[in-house]
Motif scaffolding. Sequence first.
Motif, PDB file in Angstrom:
ATOM      1  N   VAL A 331       0.914  -1.191  -0.017  1.00  0.00           N
ATOM      2  CA  VAL A 331       0.013  -0.132   0.122  1.00  0.00           C
ATOM      3  C   VAL A 331       0.793   1.178  -0.170  1.00  0.00           C
ATOM      4  CG1 VAL A 331      -1.636   1.244   1.486  1.00  0.00           C
ATOM      5  CG2 VAL A 331      -1.940  -1.218   1.133  1.00  0.00           C
ATOM      6  N   ILE A 334       2.235   1.639  -3.625  1.00  0.00           N
ATOM      7  CA  ILE A 334       1.188   2.219  -4.360  1.00  0.00           C
ATOM      8  C   ILE A 334       0.745   3.402  -4.287  1.00  0.00           C
ATOM      9  CG2 ILE A 334      -1.184   1.733  -5.109  1.00  0.00           C
ATOM     10  CD1 ILE A 334      -0.905  -1.284  -4.347  1.00  0.00           C
ATOM     11  N   ALA A 409      -1.247  -3.665  -7.031  1.00  0.00           N
ATOM     12  CA  ALA A 409      -2.462  -3.823  -6.881  1.00  0.00           C
ATOM     13  C   ALA A 409      -3.123  -5.085  -7.259  1.00  0.00           C
ATOM     14  CB  ALA A 409      -3.072  -2.408  -7.367  1.00  0.00           C
ATOM     15  N   ILE A 414      -6.114  -5.174  -4.817  1.00  0.00           N
ATOM     16  CA  ILE A 414      -6.469  -4.019  -4.668  1.00  0.00           C
ATOM     17  C   ILE A 414      -6.758  -3.482  -6.032  1.00  0.00           C
ATOM     18  CG2 ILE A 414      -5.495  -1.641  -3.904  1.00  0.00           C
ATOM     19  CD1 ILE A 414      -3.677  -3.094  -2.200  1.00  0.00           C
ATOM     20  N   LEU A 416      -7.045  -0.327  -8.493  1.00  0.00           N
ATOM     21  CA  LEU A 416      -6.430   0.813  -8.462  1.00  0.00           C
ATOM     22  C   LEU A 416      -7.291   1.448  -9.762  1.00  0.00           C
ATOM     23  CD1 LEU A 416      -4.163   3.042  -8.386  1.00  0.00           C
ATOM     24  CD2 LEU A 416      -2.832   1.676  -9.912  1.00  0.00           C
ATOM     25  N   VAL A 430      -7.515   4.136  -4.654  1.00  0.00           N
ATOM     26  CA  VAL A 430      -6.973   2.649  -4.310  1.00  0.00           C
ATOM     27  C   VAL A 430      -8.111   2.014  -3.253  1.00  0.00           C
ATOM     28  CG1 VAL A 430      -4.961   1.787  -3.099  1.00  0.00           C
ATOM     29  CG2 VAL A 430      -4.571   3.738  -4.358  1.00  0.00           C
TER      30      VAL A 430
END
Length: 455
Positions: A331, A334, A409, A414, A416, A430
């Motif tokens: 995280v 990113i 991601a 995750i 994005l 995000v």
Amino acid sequence: MRLLRRLVPATLFGRALLTLIVTFGAFALVTSSALVFYALIPVAHRSASDLASIMVLSARTLTQLPPDLRDEYRNRLATEYQIRLAEERPLADSRRYFFPYLKRVEEALSQRLAHRVEIVTSVANGERWFWAAIGVGEETLWTGFPRSRIGTRPLQGLAVVVLVAVFLIIVTTVILAGRVSRPLRRLAEAAEQVALGFSPNQLSETGPRELANLARQFNETSRQIRELLANRTMLLAGISHDLRTPLTRLRLAVAMLPQGTSPDLVARLERDIDEMGALITQAVELGKNLGAGRREVVDLRILVEELIVGQPRVISEGGPRCHCRVDALAVRRIVGNLLENSLRYSRDLVEVYLDCQSSRPVIFVLDRGSGIPEGELEAVLRPYYRLEGSRNRATGGTGLGLAVAHQLALANQIELRLGRRRGGGTIASVRLPSQCWDKDATAAPRRVDARAGGP
């Protein structure tokens, strides 16, 4: 057919179910039609004709008997043939009763009496009776028979056939579709793992020949992909090692330049060496398997505050704590790459917001730069893709920051997203996995742009 396609889900089970419904439905329709037209209708017609003959004959026989024998004759008819004879019209039931067999009896009676005969119904002692007026000479006798005399139950029989057919179709579909869908489901899950950068376990190569061959080809492809990624990482690591040695010598050479060398020249050389080192580092980073790391419970608010500390043009709103179980390093990288990208392309303030009120924790990064064209929002996530055509890092970067963020991601489930911000600029969101977080503390949601999904 279109209605069935809309109602049945677009899955292997749904398609198999639809196929069986259509196939067995057509077979059942043809079979039922053949039985009805070639067996049931002739039998019903013959039975109705015999019943009509008995009813007419019973009424005519009664009028020819002496009065003292008529009661005995009525009793025998009721006991042996379930037929009653009455001089008065029975109290008819006004409710409509659906019984297709009555139509055949009416036709048979009308044919024998040479005039139209209508059957009426009544209910006596909880049992339904059917009555027809039969004229014999100057008298009119009402001849009736109970519903129990006709033992057929067409609606109940149809319901049993339909229920059994539906049960057999569903069971057959579960068996047939399950044998095919289970291996395909495992294959789809393994393919998803490969897409996320993981190495799935070997699939079982048993079962039907086509599915076994498909699993074998997938295992071989997965093995080749793992070897390709390993070779790529090894190659980039080797290139990085080989290039860093001459870069170190260059740094040493710059440091040993004569004192009369122009300071601007020295600064340009050092900047070029630093840029080369950064390019090598990012290329090696992209070449690594950017998979999912160890997940731990972190406070997203503190994580965001640590990322923006010391950044002169970044603002953020504080809020309650927001705990979430994620790969904190992923995280950080990113959001850090998104911040770096926004600061490079925007001279105004960059805003960072954390939303823990919705079903999934979301971190928004917003800038007021030139923005990304609508058709380029997906392309900028590819490695080395840059909107700015020159190779100047001051204006276009290396084209790897967003690609690294996108790959991280995907590996960590995750989401994005990039979008155009109202009023100009870019908005990046995000969205962390919904199963990662603890709602003990939530932050008030901010209103976001409808088109971009952010403030």
